[in-house]
Design an enzyme around this catalytic site. Sequence first.
Site, mmCIF file in Angstrom:
data_model
loop_
_atom_site.group_PDB
_atom_site.id
_atom_site.type_symbol
_atom_site.label_atom_id
_atom_site.label_comp_id
_atom_site.label_asym_id
_atom_site.label_seq_id
_atom_site.Cartn_x
_atom_site.Cartn_y
_atom_site.Cartn_z
ATOM 1 N N LYS A 80 22.075 5.289 -70.218
ATOM 2 C CA LYS A 80 21.842 5.836 -68.879
ATOM 3 C C LYS A 80 20.457 5.483 -68.347
ATOM 4 O O LYS A 80 20.216 5.585 -67.145
ATOM 5 C CB LYS A 80 22.042 7.351 -68.878
ATOM 6 C CG LYS A 80 20.950 8.165 -69.521
ATOM 7 C CD LYS A 80 21.232 9.653 -69.407
ATOM 8 C CE LYS A 80 20.115 10.488 -70.012
ATOM 9 N NZ LYS A 80 18.812 10.297 -69.354
ATOM 10 N N ASP A 81 19.555 5.065 -69.235
ATOM 11 C CA ASP A 81 18.200 4.723 -68.811
ATOM 12 C C ASP A 81 18.001 3.229 -68.597
ATOM 13 O O ASP A 81 16.885 2.793 -68.292
ATOM 14 C CB ASP A 81 17.184 5.218 -69.843
ATOM 15 C CG ASP A 81 17.139 6.739 -69.912
ATOM 16 O OD1 ASP A 81 17.417 7.378 -68.887
ATOM 17 O OD2 ASP A 81 16.851 7.280 -70.993
ATOM 18 N N ARG A 126 20.679 12.051 -58.676
ATOM 19 C CA ARG A 126 22.085 12.358 -58.990
ATOM 20 C C ARG A 126 22.233 13.841 -59.313
ATOM 21 O O ARG A 126 23.128 14.524 -58.784
ATOM 22 C CB ARG A 126 22.543 11.500 -60.181
ATOM 23 C CG ARG A 126 23.927 11.884 -60.721
ATOM 24 C CD ARG A 126 24.229 11.137 -62.012
ATOM 25 N NE ARG A 126 23.336 11.526 -63.094
ATOM 26 C CZ ARG A 126 23.510 12.600 -63.867
ATOM 27 N NH1 ARG A 126 24.535 13.405 -63.669
ATOM 28 N NH2 ARG A 126 22.660 12.872 -64.845
ATOM 29 N N ARG A 127 21.376 14.346 -60.187
ATOM 30 C CA ARG A 127 21.445 15.763 -60.544
ATOM 31 C C ARG A 127 21.065 16.642 -59.366
ATOM 32 O O ARG A 127 21.717 17.662 -59.106
ATOM 33 C CB ARG A 127 20.532 16.035 -61.742
ATOM 34 C CG ARG A 127 21.072 15.470 -63.054
ATOM 35 C CD ARG A 127 20.050 15.564 -64.162
ATOM 36 N NE ARG A 127 20.603 15.110 -65.444
ATOM 37 C CZ ARG A 127 19.869 14.633 -66.449
ATOM 38 N NH1 ARG A 127 18.553 14.545 -66.318
ATOM 39 N NH2 ARG A 127 20.442 14.247 -67.571
ATOM 40 N N ARG A 144 8.978 15.209 -65.245
ATOM 41 C CA ARG A 144 8.846 13.991 -66.034
ATOM 42 C C ARG A 144 8.370 14.334 -67.439
ATOM 43 O O ARG A 144 7.951 15.438 -67.728
ATOM 44 C CB ARG A 144 7.834 13.030 -65.375
ATOM 45 C CG ARG A 144 8.254 12.437 -64.035
ATOM 46 C CD ARG A 144 9.351 11.396 -64.149
ATOM 47 N NE ARG A 144 9.101 10.455 -65.223
ATOM 48 C CZ ARG A 144 8.254 9.422 -65.144
ATOM 49 N NH1 ARG A 144 7.562 9.216 -64.043
ATOM 50 N NH2 ARG A 144 8.100 8.600 -66.164
ATOM 51 N N ARG A 150 9.098 18.458 -71.324
ATOM 52 C CA ARG A 150 9.819 19.167 -70.264
ATOM 53 C C ARG A 150 10.110 20.609 -70.674
ATOM 54 O O ARG A 150 9.995 21.532 -69.857
ATOM 55 C CB ARG A 150 11.114 18.430 -69.925
ATOM 56 C CG ARG A 150 10.886 17.049 -69.340
ATOM 57 C CD ARG A 150 12.184 16.390 -68.942
ATOM 58 N NE ARG A 150 11.998 14.968 -68.711
ATOM 59 C CZ ARG A 150 12.917 14.156 -68.193
ATOM 60 N NH1 ARG A 150 14.087 14.643 -67.842
ATOM 61 N NH2 ARG A 150 12.661 12.873 -68.032
ATOM 62 N N CYS A 235 17.580 3.748 -59.961
ATOM 63 C CA CYS A 235 16.949 5.021 -60.283
ATOM 64 C C CYS A 235 16.719 5.875 -59.049
ATOM 65 O O CYS A 235 16.616 7.092 -59.138
ATOM 66 C CB CYS A 235 15.630 4.780 -61.002
ATOM 67 S SG CYS A 235 14.332 4.173 -59.921
#
Length: 286
Positions: A80-81, A126-127, A144, A150, A235
């Site tokens: 996903k990254d 997206r989130r 970040r 986090r 992104c």
Amino acid sequence: MKLRVGSRESVLAVWQAEAVMGAIRAWDASIELELVTMKTTGDKILDRTLDKVGGKGLFVKELDAALLEGRVDLTVHSCKDLPMETDPRLPLVAFSRRGDPRDALVLPAGIDALDAGRPIGCASRRRALQLKRLFPGMESAPVRGNVQTRLRKLDEGQYSALVLAAAGLRRLGLEGRISRCFTPEEMLPAAGQGILAVQARAGTDTPWLDGFRDADATDCLLAERAFVRALDGGCSSPVAAFATVEGEILTLTGMDECGRRVRAAGPRAEAERLGAELAGQVRREN
């Protein structure tokens, strides 16, 4: 034979690299393996969101350079990254079995409800787009840093909650921090979420990854990335896709930049075509 495995420095990235190394050892215990970690530009720039500093490519720039210069023989990534476009000199050569593809809501330690006075921290548009529908009236804000950073910010009171990939939390043994997981119907995952990718130099023979490769995840990933790539999703875009396979049929759900969803099913052998055609449908309808 010796293989040098390149990885980012974070605890999660190292876990992922060691999972690949374990699969290689299981295939051939005589292969000597060395883990080479490095801090990427994306790991260093933490005061701005990715779309402001160059996108997800910042997480692979140093790893790609190490591969091209022969300082490592393969690199490991969370799918996903990865940028949607990769250097043709550095193909993605293997994909893992998919872990939990869902996004998870994480509350501060000892808290069991959202605080409307603080934002929900998330690292992607997206989130953020989908959170607006799930929690109307709640604000979201960028966050970040690695998972541990986090969580520290969350527990210090900077956020009401975080949204993180369930797979990463489980791989770190932090599933106890998960308050709830969102179903894909509630929050469509990012393309490739829960899947690990191995990258190598073009022309490299990789039979030692045969025990690592997963056919279902590969076909799902091909469809998901084809959909997002065809819509120029990066992104800074909320475009997402999630596929499942049952027998020889692949079902793909895609989401455009406005949050509208589309779905199609077809032969898994034509996964990339299915993804591209579904994206074409989105463009025609818009």
